[in-house]
Design a protein around this motif. Structure first.
Motif, PDB file in Angstrom:
ATOM      1  N   ARG A 106       0.780  -1.095  -0.098  1.00  0.00           N
ATOM      2  CA  ARG A 106      -0.124  -0.078  -0.207  1.00  0.00           C
ATOM      3  C   ARG A 106       0.887   1.094   0.070  1.00  0.00           C
ATOM      4  O   ARG A 106       0.358   2.500  -0.460  1.00  0.00           O
ATOM      5  N   PHE A 107       2.184   1.146   0.290  1.00  0.00           N
ATOM      6  CA  PHE A 107       2.932   2.327   0.287  1.00  0.00           C
ATOM      7  C   PHE A 107       3.294   2.837  -0.952  1.00  0.00           C
ATOM      8  O   PHE A 107       4.173   3.915  -1.290  1.00  0.00           O
ATOM      9  N   ASP A 108       3.019   1.953  -1.930  1.00  0.00           N
ATOM     10  CA  ASP A 108       3.363   2.303  -3.459  1.00  0.00           C
ATOM     11  C   ASP A 108       2.396   3.449  -3.933  1.00  0.00           C
ATOM     12  O   ASP A 108       2.610   4.245  -4.713  1.00  0.00           O
ATOM     13  N   ALA A 109       1.497   3.928  -3.096  1.00  0.00           N
ATOM     14  CA  ALA A 109       0.612   5.219  -3.095  1.00  0.00           C
ATOM     15  C   ALA A 109       1.325   6.309  -3.304  1.00  0.00           C
ATOM     16  O   ALA A 109       1.214   7.146  -3.712  1.00  0.00           O
ATOM     17  N   ILE A 110       2.599   6.223  -2.321  1.00  0.00           N
ATOM     18  CA  ILE A 110       3.373   7.520  -2.278  1.00  0.00           C
ATOM     19  C   ILE A 110       3.994   7.493  -3.662  1.00  0.00           C
ATOM     20  O   ILE A 110       4.516   8.660  -4.167  1.00  0.00           O
ATOM     21  N   ASN A 111       4.475   6.582  -4.134  1.00  0.00           N
ATOM     22  CA  ASN A 111       5.248   6.624  -5.459  1.00  0.00           C
ATOM     23  C   ASN A 111       4.151   6.990  -6.673  1.00  0.00           C
ATOM     24  O   ASN A 111       4.621   7.872  -7.423  1.00  0.00           O
ATOM     25  N   ALA A 112       2.911   6.511  -6.484  1.00  0.00           N
ATOM     26  CA  ALA A 112       2.052   6.907  -7.538  1.00  0.00           C
ATOM     27  C   ALA A 112       1.844   8.584  -7.331  1.00  0.00           C
ATOM     28  O   ALA A 112       1.336   9.197  -8.576  1.00  0.00           O
ATOM     29  N   VAL A 113       1.559   8.799  -5.965  1.00  0.00           N
ATOM     30  CA  VAL A 113       1.457  10.406  -5.811  1.00  0.00           C
ATOM     31  C   VAL A 113       2.521  11.203  -6.415  1.00  0.00           C
ATOM     32  O   VAL A 113       2.301  12.303  -6.998  1.00  0.00           O
ATOM     33  N   SER A 114       3.682  10.854  -6.039  1.00  0.00           N
ATOM     34  CA  SER A 114       4.830  11.460  -6.383  1.00  0.00           C
ATOM     35  C   SER A 114       4.973  11.597  -8.204  1.00  0.00           C
ATOM     36  O   SER A 114       5.209  12.562  -8.547  1.00  0.00           O
ATOM     37  N   ARG A 115       4.518  10.399  -8.831  1.00  0.00           N
ATOM     38  CA  ARG A 115       4.530  10.386 -10.226  1.00  0.00           C
ATOM     39  C   ARG A 115       3.577  11.503 -10.598  1.00  0.00           C
ATOM     40  O   ARG A 115       3.592  12.173 -11.758  1.00  0.00           O
ATOM     41  N   ALA A 116       2.144  11.481 -10.060  1.00  0.00           N
ATOM     42  CA  ALA A 116       1.242  12.543 -10.517  1.00  0.00           C
ATOM     43  C   ALA A 116       1.726  13.834 -10.382  1.00  0.00           C
ATOM     44  O   ALA A 116       1.526  14.487 -11.312  1.00  0.00           O
ATOM     45  N   PHE A 117       2.365  14.159  -9.094  1.00  0.00           N
ATOM     46  CA  PHE A 117       2.544  15.585  -9.084  1.00  0.00           C
ATOM     47  C   PHE A 117       4.004  15.892 -10.064  1.00  0.00           C
ATOM     48  O   PHE A 117       3.867  17.373 -10.467  1.00  0.00           O
ATOM     49  N   GLU A 118       4.854  15.032 -10.510  1.00  0.00           N
ATOM     50  CA  GLU A 118       5.872  15.244 -11.346  1.00  0.00           C
ATOM     51  C   GLU A 118       5.264  15.350 -12.744  1.00  0.00           C
ATOM     52  O   GLU A 118       5.568  16.544 -13.525  1.00  0.00           O
ATOM     53  N   TYR A 119       4.164  14.668 -13.021  1.00  0.00           N
ATOM     54  CA  TYR A 119       3.468  15.062 -14.310  1.00  0.00           C
ATOM     55  C   TYR A 119       3.024  16.232 -14.558  1.00  0.00           C
ATOM     56  O   TYR A 119       3.202  17.089 -15.541  1.00  0.00           O
ATOM     57  N   ILE A 120       2.279  16.755 -13.329  1.00  0.00           N
ATOM     58  CA  ILE A 120       1.701  18.053 -13.310  1.00  0.00           C
ATOM     59  C   ILE A 120       2.633  19.333 -13.434  1.00  0.00           C
ATOM     60  O   ILE A 120       2.370  20.055 -14.045  1.00  0.00           O
ATOM     61  N   ARG A 121       3.709  19.006 -12.851  1.00  0.00           N
ATOM     62  CA  ARG A 121       4.857  19.872 -12.473  1.00  0.00           C
ATOM     63  C   ARG A 121       5.378  20.374 -13.827  1.00  0.00           C
ATOM     64  O   ARG A 121       5.746  21.377 -14.595  1.00  0.00           O
ATOM     65  N   ASN A 122       5.649  18.901 -14.619  1.00  0.00           N
ATOM     66  CA  ASN A 122       6.348  18.943 -15.888  1.00  0.00           C
ATOM     67  C   ASN A 122       5.394  19.774 -17.034  1.00  0.00           C
ATOM     68  O   ASN A 122       5.892  20.421 -17.859  1.00  0.00           O
ATOM     69  N   LYS A 123       4.090  19.792 -17.020  1.00  0.00           N
ATOM     70  CA  LYS A 123       3.101  20.217 -17.932  1.00  0.00           C
ATOM     71  C   LYS A 123       2.399  21.597 -17.358  1.00  0.00           C
ATOM     72  O   LYS A 123       1.989  22.366 -18.230  1.00  0.00           O
ATOM     73  N   SER A 124       2.920  22.151 -16.208  1.00  0.00           N
ATOM     74  CA  SER A 124       2.378  23.216 -15.643  1.00  0.00           C
ATOM     75  C   SER A 124       3.420  24.485 -16.155  1.00  0.00           C
ATOM     76  O   SER A 124       4.481  24.319 -16.135  1.00  0.00           O
ATOM     77  N   ASP A 125       2.678  25.522 -16.735  1.00  0.00           N
ATOM     78  CA  ASP A 125       3.636  26.685 -16.869  1.00  0.00           C
ATOM     79  C   ASP A 125       3.481  27.841 -16.029  1.00  0.00           C
ATOM     80  O   ASP A 125       4.042  28.972 -16.297  1.00  0.00           O
ATOM     81  N   GLU A 126       2.518  27.596 -14.956  1.00  0.00           N
ATOM     82  CA  GLU A 126       2.759  28.703 -13.981  1.00  0.00           C
ATOM     83  C   GLU A 126       3.668  28.426 -12.791  1.00  0.00           C
ATOM     84  O   GLU A 126       3.173  27.354 -12.280  1.00  0.00           O
ATOM     85  N   GLU A 127       4.413  29.362 -12.536  1.00  0.00           N
ATOM     86  CA  GLU A 127       5.404  28.920 -11.462  1.00  0.00           C
ATOM     87  C   GLU A 127       4.433  29.213 -10.248  1.00  0.00           C
ATOM     88  O   GLU A 127       4.860  28.242  -9.401  1.00  0.00           O
ATOM     89  N   SER A 128       3.609  30.029  -9.927  1.00  0.00           N
ATOM     90  CA  SER A 128       2.745  30.215  -8.605  1.00  0.00           C
ATOM     91  C   SER A 128       2.067  28.886  -8.502  1.00  0.00           C
ATOM     92  O   SER A 128       1.943  28.203  -7.312  1.00  0.00           O
ATOM     93  N   PHE A 129       1.552  28.338  -9.626  1.00  0.00           N
ATOM     94  CA  PHE A 129       0.788  27.011  -9.279  1.00  0.00           C
ATOM     95  C   PHE A 129       1.979  25.782  -9.037  1.00  0.00           C
ATOM     96  O   PHE A 129       1.325  25.007  -7.955  1.00  0.00           O
ATOM     97  N   SER A 130       2.929  25.966  -9.405  1.00  0.00           N
ATOM     98  CA  SER A 130       3.906  24.850  -9.154  1.00  0.00           C
ATOM     99  C   SER A 130       4.408  24.819  -7.899  1.00  0.00           C
ATOM    100  O   SER A 130       4.568  23.890  -7.047  1.00  0.00           O
ATOM    101  N   ASN A 131       4.557  25.868  -7.189  1.00  0.00           N
ATOM    102  CA  ASN A 131       4.773  26.440  -5.760  1.00  0.00           C
ATOM    103  C   ASN A 131       3.683  25.871  -4.940  1.00  0.00           C
ATOM    104  O   ASN A 131       4.157  25.191  -3.902  1.00  0.00           O
TER     105      ASN A 131
END
Length: 178
Positions: free
Chosen positions: A99-124
């Motif tokens: 069930r701790f694999d959820a941490i890796n899943a959440v990290s992947r999701a946020f990495e995906y969002i950070r890479n696609k986001s063009d707003e610095e304030s949103f990334s912070n």
């Protein structure tokens, strides 16, 4: 049938942008689960969105975060149309460090969002939510495993902690050194 908005959120309108929806979801002002949503096939194909193979826990949260962020518009229906069944012996009701694999899943999701986001304030803002999500998932999963071993298996506190730590080191060797 109960009303979705009354039960899970306080929305003034039933159409939001993906980023508005993501913000409300991360702020826990909106509840979405995989089975409570319908996704446009084009959105999934265009953004290469799918469940991560081999992920044993948290794949639904990863998928939801990525799809919400990628959506131009999110439409809400004010009805609860699905229900969640908790089975005895399921991963959520038993000992499993997977069930701790959820941490890796959440990290992947946020990495995906950070890479696609063009707003610095949103990334912070995302970084704060990412840390909060990771900590919450870690401690919820730790507590579930701890409680199960302590109450169901009769381990003492020290043995319980050592057992979980050993399993985590074996299955997710880098997790405790993040």
């Amino acid at each position: 049938v109960s009303k979705y908005f009354d039960k899970y959120c306080n929305l003034s309108k039933n159409i939001l942008t993906g980023k508005e929806t993501l913000g409300k979801y991360l702020e826990k002002r909106l509840h979405i689960c995989t089975i409570s949503a319908a996704y446009k096939r084009d959105l999934l194909i265009k953004n290469n969105l799918y469940f991560t193979e081999g992920c044993s826990s948290g794949e639904d949260v990863e998928f939801i975060l990525k799809t919400i962020f990628s959506a131009n518009k999110v439409f809400f229906v004010n009805d609860v149309l699905s229900y969640y069944l908790i089975r005895e012996g399921s991963t959520t009701n038993s000992y499993s460090v997977k069930r701790f694999d959820a941490i890796n899943a959440v990290s992947r999701a946020f990495e995906y969002i950070r890479n696609k986001s063009d707003e610095e304030s949103f990334s912070n803002k995302l970084l704060l939510f990412e840390n909060e999500y990771i900590l919450r998932h870690f401690f919820n999963n730790f507590y579930s495993c701890f409680f199960y071993l302590l109450c169901q298996k009769g381990f003492n506190v020290k043995r319980t902690i050592e057992y979980i730590h050993s399993d985590l080191d074996h299955i997710f060797p880098n997790l405790l050194s993040m």
